[in-house]
Design a protein around this motif. Structure first.
Motif, short mmCIF file in Angstrom:
data_model
loop_
_atom_site.label_atom_id
_atom_site.label_comp_id
_atom_site.label_asym_id
_atom_site.label_seq_id
_atom_site.Cartn_x
_atom_site.Cartn_y
_atom_site.Cartn_z
N PHE A 175 0.83 -1.21 0.00
CA PHE A 175 0.00 0.00 0.00
C PHE A 175 0.86 1.26 0.00
O PHE A 175 0.63 2.18 -0.80
CB PHE A 175 -0.93 0.00 1.22
CG PHE A 175 -1.70 1.27 1.39
CD1 PHE A 175 -2.79 1.56 0.57
CD2 PHE A 175 -1.34 2.19 2.36
CE1 PHE A 175 -3.50 2.75 0.72
CE2 PHE A 175 -2.04 3.38 2.51
CZ PHE A 175 -3.12 3.65 1.69
N VAL A 179 0.99 4.26 -3.05
CA VAL A 179 0.46 5.63 -2.93
C VAL A 179 1.53 6.67 -2.67
O VAL A 179 1.24 7.88 -2.71
CB VAL A 179 -0.60 5.70 -1.81
CG1 VAL A 179 -1.75 4.75 -2.10
CG2 VAL A 179 0.01 5.42 -0.43
N SER A 180 2.77 6.26 -2.34
CA SER A 180 3.80 7.23 -1.97
C SER A 180 5.09 6.97 -2.73
O SER A 180 5.17 6.10 -3.60
CB SER A 180 4.06 7.15 -0.46
OG SER A 180 4.84 6.01 -0.14
N VAL A 201 3.01 11.12 0.47
CA VAL A 201 1.91 10.96 -0.49
C VAL A 201 1.53 12.35 -1.01
O VAL A 201 1.11 13.21 -0.23
CB VAL A 201 0.69 10.29 0.17
CG1 VAL A 201 -0.43 10.11 -0.85
CG2 VAL A 201 1.08 8.97 0.80
N VAL A 203 -0.92 14.64 -2.99
CA VAL A 203 -2.30 14.69 -3.45
C VAL A 203 -2.46 15.72 -4.57
O VAL A 203 -3.27 15.55 -5.47
CB VAL A 203 -3.24 15.02 -2.27
CG1 VAL A 203 -4.69 15.04 -2.71
CG2 VAL A 203 -3.03 14.01 -1.14
N ALA A 316 -4.27 -2.92 -2.91
CA ALA A 316 -3.01 -2.18 -3.02
C ALA A 316 -2.21 -2.64 -4.23
O ALA A 316 -1.46 -1.85 -4.82
CB ALA A 316 -2.20 -2.36 -1.74
N ARG A 319 -4.09 -1.12 -7.11
CA ARG A 319 -4.38 0.28 -6.77
C ARG A 319 -5.87 0.61 -6.87
O ARG A 319 -6.26 1.78 -6.84
CB ARG A 319 -3.57 1.25 -7.62
CG ARG A 319 -2.07 1.02 -7.53
CD ARG A 319 -1.28 2.14 -8.11
NE ARG A 319 0.16 1.88 -7.99
CZ ARG A 319 1.11 2.74 -8.29
NH1 ARG A 319 0.78 3.95 -8.73
NH2 ARG A 319 2.39 2.42 -8.17
N CYS A 322 -7.58 2.99 -4.09
CA CYS A 322 -6.55 3.73 -3.34
C CYS A 322 -6.75 5.24 -3.44
O CYS A 322 -6.53 5.97 -2.47
CB CYS A 322 -5.16 3.36 -3.85
SG CYS A 322 -4.63 1.70 -3.38
N GLU A 323 -7.16 5.72 -4.62
CA GLU A 323 -7.30 7.17 -4.80
C GLU A 323 -8.37 7.77 -3.89
O GLU A 323 -8.11 8.79 -3.23
CB GLU A 323 -7.60 7.49 -6.27
CG GLU A 323 -7.67 8.98 -6.58
CD GLU A 323 -6.38 9.72 -6.25
OE1 GLU A 323 -6.45 10.94 -5.98
OE2 GLU A 323 -5.30 9.08 -6.27
N VAL A 326 -6.87 7.93 -0.40
CA VAL A 326 -5.85 8.97 -0.26
C VAL A 326 -6.50 10.35 -0.12
O VAL A 326 -6.10 11.16 0.72
CB VAL A 326 -4.88 8.94 -1.47
CG1 VAL A 326 -4.05 10.21 -1.52
CG2 VAL A 326 -3.99 7.72 -1.38
#
Length: 354
Positions: A175, A179-180, A201, A203, A316, A319, A322-323, A326
Motif C-alpha cells: 500500500f 500511494v507514496s 503521499v 495529493v 493495493a 491500486r 486507493c485514490e 488517499v
C-alpha cells in the motif's frame, strides 16, 4: 544502513579556563598594576535536527562527546579563548531525555532546529577583576567553572501524519509503495518489513501527507512477541491510524476478524492513548475475492467485527480504491491541522472510532 531508534550517550561541555594572576612589568613602571586576564568559557554542546538522517546508529558506536576546554587567562590583559563547541546531528523527531530520571529535556521537531543540550563553564576571573582603590595589587583569581555533564537517552519517533497497522503480510508495504514515494521491501513471507518506512503521499500541488509503515503486529506484541512492538512508539505522533486487514488470507484456516481484534487488543495494551486515536478500517486484497462475492464478504466482516467507523475497500496491488482513500486521508489530516491551529473544527464524519 541498520535502523536504530534508541541510543544512550554521555556528553560533556567544556570547563572554563582559569583566571590569571599577573602584573605589568615595564621599564620605569615599578608598580604597573595587575593585568591578569579571565579564562575563556568552555565549549557548548548543541544538537541540530538534520533532515538527511533517519536513524540514531551513529550514536550507538560513538557514545562519548566532549566540547573543548576554555583557554586559561594570561598576562598583558589577555583573556583566554573560548573552547570549541560541538554540534551533534540527529534525525528530526528525536527526543532527548535524562538517562537516569527519564525526564524529557528536549525534542527536535523541526528540520534545522538547533538547541543547546549542555552549557560550557564560564571562565574564571583574573586578578585584573579584583583591582580597587584599596586593593591595588590583588593576587586573587578564580578557577573556571565546570561544564555541564549529562548521560542522555536518545529516542527517535518518526514524524508522520498517518500510521499503518496490521498483521504481517496484510499488504501495508504494498500500500505505501502504491500511494507514496517509499520503496520498501515486498515479499510473500511474514516480517518482510524490519524497520519503519516513511513515504510522502502527494495529493496535488503543495498538498501532501506522510505515511509511516511499521513491522506487522502479532498477538502478544505488547509483551514483546514479534517485531512490531519495538516500533509502536513511531505511531504516537500520528493524526490517523489505518488498520489494514487481509480480507482474503491465503490460509483458509485464518479468520481475518480474529486477527483484526487481536491487533486492536494489542494496541490498547501497549498505549490506551494510541488506541484512542482516530482509526479507519482498510480491507485490502479485494483482487483476490471474486467480484460477485466482495459486497457480501465485506458486509459480513464489518458485522462480525462490530465496526462503526469509516471502511475502505482497496487492492493495493492493483491500486483499486486507493485514490478515494488517499483523498479522504488528506481531507482528514488537513482538517486536523487546521483545527490544531484554531481555524476550524475537525470534520465529524471522520471522528468515529471502533
Amino acid at each position: 544502513m541498520k535502523f536504530v531508534d534508541e541510543a544512550f550517550i554521555d556528553i560533556a561541555a567544556g570547563d572554563g579556563g582559569n583566571g590569571c594572576v599577573s602584573f605589568r612589568h615595564e621599564k620605569y613602571k615599578e608598580f604597573g598594576g595587575p593585568n591578569g586576564g579571565d579564562g575563556g568559557r568552555g565549549g557548548h554542546v548543541f544538537a541540530v535536527a538534520d533532515v538527511n538522517l533517519n536513524t540514531l546508529i551513529d550514536f550507538r558506536y560513538a557514545r562519548r562527546h566532549e566540547a573543548g576546554r576554555g583557554q586559561h587567562g594570561m598576562g598583558s590583559d589577555m583573556f583566554g579563548a573560548a573552547g570549541d563547541d560541538i554540534t551533534l546531528k540527529m534525525p528530526v523527531g528525536t527526543i532527548i531525555s535524562d538517562a537516569e530520571t527519564g525526564e524529557v529535556l528536549f525534542e527536535l521537531l523541526t528540520a534545522g532546529e538547533k538547541i543547546m543540550i549542555a552549557k560550557g563553564g564560564d571562565g574564571g576571573f583574573g586578578n585584573l577583576r579584583f583591582k580597587s582603590a584599596i586593593n591595588r595589587a590583588p593576587r586573587q583569581k578564580t578557577p573556571g567553572w565546570p561544564g555541564v555533564r549529562r548521560s542522555l537517552k536518545l529516542e527517535l519517533k518518526v514524524l508522520a501524519d498517518v500510521g499503518l497497522l496490521g498483521m504481517p503480510n496484510a499488504g501495508k508495504s504494498t500500500f505505501i509503495a502504491a500511494v507514496s514515494n517509499a520503496r520498501p521491501k515486498i515479499a510473500d513471507y511474514p516480517f518482510t518489513t524490519l524497520h519503519p518506512n516513511l513515504g510522502v503521499v502527494r495529493v496535488g500541488p503543495e498538498q501532501s501527507f506522510v505515511v509511516a509503515d511499521i513491522p506487522g503486529l502479532i498477538e502478544g506484541a505488547s509483551e514483546g512477541a514479534g517485531l512490531g512492538h519495538q516500533f509502536l512508539r513511531h505511531l504516537q505522533r500520528t493524526r490517523l491510524l489505518l488498520h489494514i486487514v487481509d480480507i482474503a488470507p491465503f490460509d483458509e484456516g485464518v479468520d481475518p476478524v480474529a486477527q483484526a481484534r487481536a491487533i486492536v487488543a494489542e494496541l490498547k495494551k501497549y498505549d490506551p492513548a494510541l488506541h484512542a486515536k482516530p482509526r479507519w478500517l482498510v480491507l485490502n486484497k479485494l483482487d483476490m475475492v471474486p467480484a460477485e462475492e466482495r459486497a457480501a464478504r465485506v458486509k459480513d466482516f464489518v458485522r462480525r467485527l462490530r465496526w462503526k467507523g469509516p471502511v475502505f475497500e482497496i487492492s493495493a496491488l492493483t491500486r483499486e480504491g486507493c485514490e478515494p482513500l488517499v483523498q479522504a486521508i488528506y481531507q482528514h489530516v488537513h482538517a486536523e491541522q487546521r483545527a490544531a491551529a484554531g481555524d476550524e473544527p475537525v470534520d465529524p464524519r471522520f471522528a468515529d472510532q471502533a
